[in-house]
Structures are given as structure tokens and as C-alpha cells.
Design a protein around this motif. Structure first.
Motif, short mmCIF file in Angstrom:
data_model
loop_
_atom_site.label_atom_id
_atom_site.label_comp_id
_atom_site.label_asym_id
_atom_site.label_seq_id
_atom_site.Cartn_x
_atom_site.Cartn_y
_atom_site.Cartn_z
N ASP A 58 0.85 -1.20 0.00
CA ASP A 58 0.00 0.00 0.00
C ASP A 58 0.88 1.25 0.00
O ASP A 58 0.61 2.22 -0.68
CB ASP A 58 -1.01 -0.02 1.15
CG ASP A 58 -0.41 -0.41 2.51
OD1 ASP A 58 0.82 -0.65 2.59
OD2 ASP A 58 -1.17 -0.47 3.50
N LYS A 63 0.71 1.64 -4.03
CA LYS A 63 -0.36 0.96 -4.75
C LYS A 63 -1.10 1.90 -5.72
O LYS A 63 -1.37 1.51 -6.87
CB LYS A 63 -1.32 0.31 -3.74
CG LYS A 63 -2.61 -0.28 -4.33
CD LYS A 63 -2.34 -1.45 -5.25
CE LYS A 63 -3.58 -2.26 -5.58
NZ LYS A 63 -4.71 -1.53 -6.17
N GLU A 81 0.40 -5.18 3.10
CA GLU A 81 -0.07 -4.05 3.91
C GLU A 81 1.06 -3.56 4.78
O GLU A 81 1.61 -4.28 5.61
CB GLU A 81 -1.24 -4.48 4.78
CG GLU A 81 -1.84 -3.30 5.52
CD GLU A 81 -3.08 -3.67 6.31
OE1 GLU A 81 -3.03 -4.64 7.09
OE2 GLU A 81 -4.11 -3.01 6.11
N MET A 136 -8.89 -1.57 -4.06
CA MET A 136 -8.51 -2.91 -4.52
C MET A 136 -9.47 -3.30 -5.63
O MET A 136 -10.70 -3.24 -5.46
CB MET A 136 -8.61 -3.92 -3.37
CG MET A 136 -7.65 -3.67 -2.22
SD MET A 136 -5.90 -3.95 -2.63
CE MET A 136 -5.77 -5.73 -2.43
N ASP A 139 -6.65 -7.58 -7.75
CA ASP A 139 -5.80 -7.23 -6.61
C ASP A 139 -6.03 -8.15 -5.41
O ASP A 139 -7.18 -8.43 -5.05
CB ASP A 139 -6.07 -5.78 -6.18
CG ASP A 139 -5.82 -4.78 -7.31
OD1 ASP A 139 -5.22 -5.19 -8.34
OD2 ASP A 139 -6.21 -3.62 -7.16
N TRP A 162 -4.66 -9.09 -1.28
CA TRP A 162 -3.82 -8.74 -0.14
C TRP A 162 -2.91 -9.91 0.22
O TRP A 162 -3.38 -11.04 0.37
CB TRP A 162 -4.68 -8.41 1.09
CG TRP A 162 -5.33 -7.05 1.03
CD1 TRP A 162 -6.65 -6.79 0.86
CD2 TRP A 162 -4.67 -5.78 1.18
NE1 TRP A 162 -6.87 -5.43 0.89
CE2 TRP A 162 -5.67 -4.78 1.08
CE3 TRP A 162 -3.35 -5.38 1.37
CZ2 TRP A 162 -5.38 -3.42 1.17
CZ3 TRP A 162 -3.06 -4.02 1.47
CH2 TRP A 162 -4.07 -3.06 1.37
N TRP A 163 -1.65 -9.63 0.36
CA TRP A 163 -0.66 -10.65 0.77
C TRP A 163 -1.11 -11.34 2.06
O TRP A 163 -1.13 -12.56 2.16
CB TRP A 163 0.69 -9.94 0.95
CG TRP A 163 1.84 -10.74 1.42
CD1 TRP A 163 2.01 -11.29 2.68
CD2 TRP A 163 3.03 -11.08 0.68
NE1 TRP A 163 3.22 -11.93 2.75
CE2 TRP A 163 3.86 -11.81 1.55
CE3 TRP A 163 3.47 -10.81 -0.61
CZ2 TRP A 163 5.12 -12.29 1.15
CZ3 TRP A 163 4.72 -11.29 -1.00
CH2 TRP A 163 5.53 -12.02 -0.14
N GLU A 214 -3.93 -11.74 3.40
CA GLU A 214 -5.13 -12.57 3.31
C GLU A 214 -4.83 -13.88 2.58
O GLU A 214 -5.44 -14.90 2.87
CB GLU A 214 -6.25 -11.82 2.58
CG GLU A 214 -6.85 -10.72 3.43
CD GLU A 214 -7.94 -9.93 2.71
OE1 GLU A 214 -8.26 -10.27 1.54
OE2 GLU A 214 -8.44 -8.98 3.32
#
Ligand code: 6R9
Length: 660
Positions: free
Chosen positions: A196, A208, A231, A239, A244, A246-247, A249
Motif C-alpha cells: 500500500d 499501490k 499491507e 482494490m 488485486d 492482499w498478501w 489474506e
């Protein structure tokens, strides 16, 4: 062919200039990794045997039988029938040797958050990430773009990519959306790994949103399928569903079991873009076995690394070659413990670096002359407040270090005793080529001194003949070396043309250099249209083309002018279109500076922009940059008789000196 600016003159030394040399102390020499000077001649006798020996310090899944294939110059192959996994050499190998509990990375975030990661932990993280990337479709031969702040996930991402036999293209986080997009397109990357944002100068610096802008440029439609986002700053970013992820998640659903495959030594490892003499950046291609051999060998030799006891810190960002070779691959292949710091040296104040050295007991510190000069300006009273006694080796890279900065670095940071290794090399050379060996070399402030064992450097005149001692010339490398550039991504002709067309099968570095009476090498700067600003390479042509892309600009000329702190500074001269009413002359300077930063990145922002009516040209219409450079440096412009219109100069001169 790269156009040269005339012949390099010889630069005789002023009397006494070399009087002070700094031989290694007997104590340093006794404990040094290399303290037998016969290494030089032994390597010179049979460089291939020497490098084969160094390569065998790595772990190969299939041993090589062939060392160098130079049958199709300038396209070299090293250790071509061998196979290895570069990430496993940096990780699993150390864990298997019982070193899993050793700290690999002491991470220091700019806001003050910290994290120490052992080799066992780093290995697990990389395995997990490799499984995650596999699920996203990354496989051997692919390219992955990485646009990250200096956080552990940047290193984890690089190693996870190469563990799979794919290649990364790291794009410095300070580059603009345009620059990022150009690099994504050129490498045809299908995945971008970003964050981000990162912390810089006490603020969130968003990343991002720049990726989003990059992918939306040119009507969208890039090769990118997925964007993986770490993050870091949590400032809230958009997103895009389906693209996209999230790493944090994704990663929990992958385990840390992953068997590394061996890949051929010549498997592409990474592409790193660097400025050339024309507008388009060059994608410098490095491959696996030779690169890792020379990055790790030089890291151990030049810094006298003792992985069991040293705490090493290189301040370079992973967006540059120094971050690749001497933050990621060299130190990790050697099982070193290192510091990684996210932010800038002045945050929250100019004591930050020194407080980090004190806190972690840093023993080897590697930075750039521009940073040293900035610290000198602030004054020695700042570092003097900290305990820097752990330091035993200092390094310098990126540009020639002026003797004054050398002495300050030696005295104030190195307590007058730590040797300074001034390391000359390039994105293209992949690893250090010329530098002292601290247990052997009597140091000379301002000179990078000696080619590394197994490296054959020759300073030649325009005709390619070796110059005499005491003379200046052009720096060439006579024999292939393991970590050499293998090509320019997608452009073999440009590769041949840029580096090999000057002197046949010898590599031409683009630098001027001089050999002194002792045979030591002194670098004298670029001889082409590449500038060196704060140790970063910028192309005059690239900035000129960014300027003329602005609707108000008709023509521009950019020069690198000497600058006390940054080495060189970007100075631009622009002619505005006569019919335009977009920009007033008053607003033009600020607006065009912003424009360049937006087009290329903040590092390319010109220090000065002068709006002029005309540029000085020869009768054949060539812009005479030499004169513009001298003017920008406040020097006498000398002979202007070759100009088509000699009056032009007096008008420009009045502008630059502020006379209306
Ligand atoms: C590693 C790196 C390469 C150019 C190179 C030269 C200059 C780098 C230097 C040096 C004098 C040194 N340069 N190190 N000049 N002394 N110790 O900086 O790579 O970004 O590709 O720049 O930097 O001009 O040609 P890169």
C-alpha cells in the motif's frame, strides 16, 4: 555506437596528492579473509580455474563441467551445464548447515517498528510465498514486477520469485507510473508485487495508487493479471476485484514446505532497468550461477565478511543493483546477518543512521559518497554523539568519492582505523570489479585502486591501445566475468552496439579512468550522456524527451552539472513554443520540474530549469551541451566560435546569471 565526448586528457596528480596512503594495520591484516597477495597472480594465471573454484563454494544440484563458453561473443555462458537454485543457496543451505537460528535480517522501519528474522524464519516465509506465487500462476521463465518499499517482504518476494525459476524486475519505489508501466510492458510481467505504501521522511509514501495509475495508462490493457499487495502503511487503498489481492489474506493458506528445483546456471535471474544514452531505459539481464558466484565472492572478499560475527549494513534500496547484489544475493548467499532500514537518514533527525549502527553493533557499513557528503554538511557533532566503535570496515559505491569525503568518513565514522573500500562496478557488471582488498591494499583516498582477482581491466585510448601509467583513457574489461550482463532484454542489437562496438570483444563501461604510477585505477566519471545524480544513473536524453512531451516545450537540452552534495545535478534549458499560451515564463520552471518528476520520478527532477529563446548549436545543428554544462557550473564557457550564432550565448548567459 555510444558517442563519446572527445578524448580524455590525462590528469596528472598535483604534487603530494598521493602522499598519504593507508596500509592495513598488522592486526587487520592478520585476521583478514585474504592476506596473501598471491591471489592476484594465481587468478590471473587461469581466471577460469579461479572462478570455477569460487563457483564451487555454492551448492549446485547438478555440478558444472564447463566453465566459460565464449564461442559467441559478446554472449557469454558461465557454468552452463550446471544447475542450482539461487534461493536455496541463500536460505535452505544455511538452515541445513545448522545456522537456522542466525539472524538474517534486523529490520528497522522508519517509524521505529523492528523485526529480527532468522535464516530458518526467512526460509519458511520464502517457501510459503513461493507456494502462493505458484497458485497465482508464476512458473519458471516468467517475469514478476516488484514495486516495494524497503521491508522484509521485498526480499521475500525476490527470493520467492527466483526460487521458482522466474525472474524479477524490481522497479524503484520512487519511479513514476509512466516509468513503472514502461518497465512492466518491456518485461511483459503478469504479476506485480507491491505494498500500500512505505514510510519516508515521516510520511506515508503511497505505492499501490501508482501501480493503479500505471496499469490504467495507455487505455489499460497491460500484460498484468494480478497485483499482490503487502499491507505496510494501512492508509486505505482501492482494490480491484479479480485483480488485486492482499498478501496477508492469501499467505495463511499456504504452508512452508517447498522443494527447490535446480535450474540451469544461465536461467534468467532478474532484469533491472538502467538509464542509457538514449531515452529508453535498458533492461539489463542477469542470470543465475555466474551472478551468484561473483556477488557472494566479492561480498566476502571486499568487505572481509565474517558471517559468524559481523553485522553488515548496506544502505542501498533494492530498486538499484547495489540492493540486489549487496543487500539480497551476496549477503544472504554468505549467511550474513544484516540490517535493513526502510527510511531516510534524516528521519526523525540526522542521527538515525548512527543510532542504528549503535543499536545493532554494525561492523561493516556500505553507503554512497552523496550520503557521506550530506552528513558532512550537517556536521560531525551528530555522529559523535553515538558509539560507532563496532565499525571495522567501511564501503563506498555509486560515484568517485572525493578525498575530502573519504577522510571525513574514515575519521568520523571509522574512528581513523576502519579501512574504506571504494567499489567500482555497474548494473551491467553485476558485482564489484575494482576495489581494494582491505587486508592487502594500501588505501588511497579517491581511488578504487585494484581489479578484483580474476577480473581483467584495461584503460585504453580511443584506438583501443593500453595507455601508459599516469595517463587517462577509457575503462574496458578485457575478459568475460561471471556476473556480466547477458543482454539487454529484448534488444540484442542494442546490447552489442552499446558495450561491444567500440573495442571488439572487449566490454566498454562508459567510464573514463586513469592509472597512476603504481597501477591504481582512478575513476573520472562517465564519458557518455549518462549523468550520475546521488549515485543514480540518469540519462540526459530521457529527461529531454520528458520535457518536450510537455505541450508548452519546443526544445530542451539537459546537462549534468557538478554539484557539491549530489555529485552531479540535472540542469535543463528549455525553449517554449512561440504560439503556446499554456505556461507563462514565470510559472514554467516550477511546472516543468513537477512534470519531469511525474514523468520519470522525483530523482530526475531538475535542480534548475532555464527558459531560453534558443539553444546553442553548431552549424550542422547539434546542440553544444559542453557549453551549457560549463555555464551551469558557473565556469567560463571558453571558445564559442563553432556556434552557428554566437549571440545566443550572451543571451543565455544573462539568463543563467539572473540578469534580466
Ligand atoms: C554500482 C552502481 C554505474 C556507474 C559507473 C560509474 C559510477 C559506481 C563508482 C563509480 C567511481 C565508484 N560508479 N561506483 N564511479 N567510483 N566507486 O553504482 O551501478 O547505478 O549502474 O552506476 O556509477 O560511472 O559507470 P550503476
Amino acid at each position: 555506437m555510444t558517442e563519446l565526448h572527445g578524448t580524455i586528457e590525462s590528469h596528472p596528480l598535483n604534487p603530494g596528492e598521493e602522499a598519504t596512503t593507508y596500509p592495513p594495520t598488522p592486526e587487520f591484516r592478520a585476521q583478514a579473509n585474504i592476506n596473501d597477495s598471491s591471489v592476484y597472480w594465481r587468478a590471473a594465471q587461469d581466471p577460469e580455474a579461479y572462478w570455477a573454484g569460487r563457483a564451487n563454494e555454492l551448492r549446485w544440484t547438478k555440478p558444472f563441467t564447463e566453465v566459460l563458453d565464449w564461442s559467441n561473443p559478446p554472449f557469454a555462458k558461465w557454468f552452463a551445464d550446471g544447475e542450482l537454485n539461487v534461493a536455496a543457496n541463500c536460505l535452505d543451505r544455511h538452515v541445513a548447515a545448522g545456522l537456522g537460528d542466525r539472524v538474517a535480517i534486523h529490520f528497522e522501519g522508519e517509524p521505529g517498528d523492528t523485526r529480527s528474522i532468522t535464516y530458518a524464519e526467512l526460509t519458511s516465509e520464502v517457501k510459503r510465498a513461493a507456494n502462493m506465487l505458484t497458485s497465482l500462476g508464476v512458473k519458471a521463465g516468467d517475469r514478476v514486477a516488484i514495486y516495494m518499499p524497503m521491508i522484509p517482504e521485498a526480499v521475500i518476494s525476490m527470493l520467492a520469485v527466483v526460487r521458482l525459476g522466474a525472474a524479477h524486475s524490481v522497479v524503484f519505489g520512487g519511479f513514476s507510473a509512466e516509468s513503472l508501466r514502461a518497465r512492466i510492458d518491456d518485461a511483459e510481467a503478469e504479476l506485480v508485487i507491491t505494498a500500500d505504501g512505505g514510510y519516508r521522511k515521516g510520511r506515508v509514501s503511497a505505492l499501490k495508487p501508482t501501480v493503479d495509475d500505471a496499469l490504467a495508462l495507455h487505455g489499460g490493457g497491460s500484460t498484468v493479471q494480478k497485483v499482490l499487495v503487502v499491507e505496510r502503511t494501512a492508509q486505505g487503498v482501492a482494490m480491484e476485484a479479480g485483480r488485486d489481492l492482499w498478501w496477508h489474506e492469501e499467505i495463511p493458506s499456504f504452508d512452508d514446505q517447498h522443494e527447490p528445483l535446480g535450474f540451469p546456471a544461465e536461467n534468467p535471474l532478474f532484469i533491472l532497468y538502467t538509464s542509457g544514452t538514449t531515452g529508453k531505459p535498458k533492461g539489463i539481464l542477469h542470470t543465475s550461477g555466474g551472478y551468484l558466484t561473483q556477488a557472494s565472492a566479492t561480498h566476502r572478499d571486499v568487505f572481509d565478511l565474517k558471517p559468524e560475527t559481523d553485522v553488515y549494513w548496506c544502505t542501498a534500496d533494492i530498486g538499484w543493483i547495489t540492493g540486489h547484489s549487496y543487500v539480497v544475493y551476496g549477503p544472504l548467499a554468505n549467511g550474513a546477518t544484516q540490517v535493513i532500514y526502510e527510511g531516510t537518514p534524516e528521519t526523525p533527525d540526522w542521527g538515525r543512521w548512527w543510532s542504528i549502527i549503535q543499536k545493532y553493533g554494525v561492523t561493516i557499513f556500505y553507503t554512497a559518497p552523496t550520503a557521506i557528503r550530506a552528513c558532512m554538511k550537517v556536521g560531525r557533532q551528530v555522529p559523535e554523539q553515538y558509539d560507532l566503535s563496532s565499525i571495522r570496515v567501511l564501503g563506498s559505491v555509486g560515484e568517485p568519492i572525493n578525498p575530502e569525503a573519504w577522510r571525513w568518513y574514515h575519521e568520523v565514522i571509522g574512528a581513523g582505523s576502519a579501512p574504506i573500500v571504494d567499489t567500482w562496478w555497474q548494473t551491467e557488471t553485476g558485482a564489484i570489479m575494482i576495489a581494494p582488498l582491505p587486508g592487502l591494499t594500501s588505501l588511497k583516498p579517491g581511488s578504487a585502486q585494484v581489479p578484483q582477482p580474476g577480473i581483467d581491466i584495461s584503460i585504453v585510448n580511443d584506438a583501443g591501445d593500453r595507455v601508459d601509467r599516469g595517463q587517462g583513457g577509457l575503462l574496458t574489461v578485457r575478459k568475460p566475468w561471471p556476473s556480466m550482463v547477458r543482454g539487454i532484454w529484448g534488444d540484442p542489437d542494442r546490447f552489442v552496439d552499446t558495450y561491444w562496438s567500440q573495442f571488439g570483444d572487449r566490454y566498454f563501461a562508459g567510464d573514463g579512468a586513469r592509472v597512476d604510477e603504481d597501477g591504481d585505477v582512478w575513476l573520472m566519471g562517465r564519458v557518455d550522456d549518462v549523468m550520475n545524480v546521488s549515485g543514480h544513473r540518469l540519462s540526459t536524453a530521457e529527461i529531454e524527451s520528458a520535457l518536450v512531451e510537455h505541450h508548452a516545450v519546443a526544445e530542451s537540452a539537459v546537462v549534468g552539472a557538478d554539484d557539491e552534495t549530489t555529485g552531479q545535478a540535472v540542469v535543463a534549458y528549455c525553449v517554449l513554443k512561440s504560439q503556446q499560451n499554456i505556461l507563462s515564463e514565470e510559472d514554467a520552471e516550477g511546472e516543468l520540474k513537477k512534470h519531469v518528476a511525474a514523468q520519470i520520478g522525483a530523482i530526475a527532477r531538475p535542480r534548475n530549469i532555464y527558459i531560453v529563446n534558443e539553444l546553442p548549436k553548431t552549424r550542422s545543428g547539434k546542440i553544444v551541451r559542453r557549453i551549457l554544462k560549463q555555464l551551469a557550473e558557473g565556469k567560463d564557457v571558453g571558445d564559442t566560435s563553432t556556434l552557428a550564432d554566437t549571440m545566443v550565448m550572451s543571451v543565455i548567459q544573462a539568463k543563467v546569471s539572473g540578469i534580466k
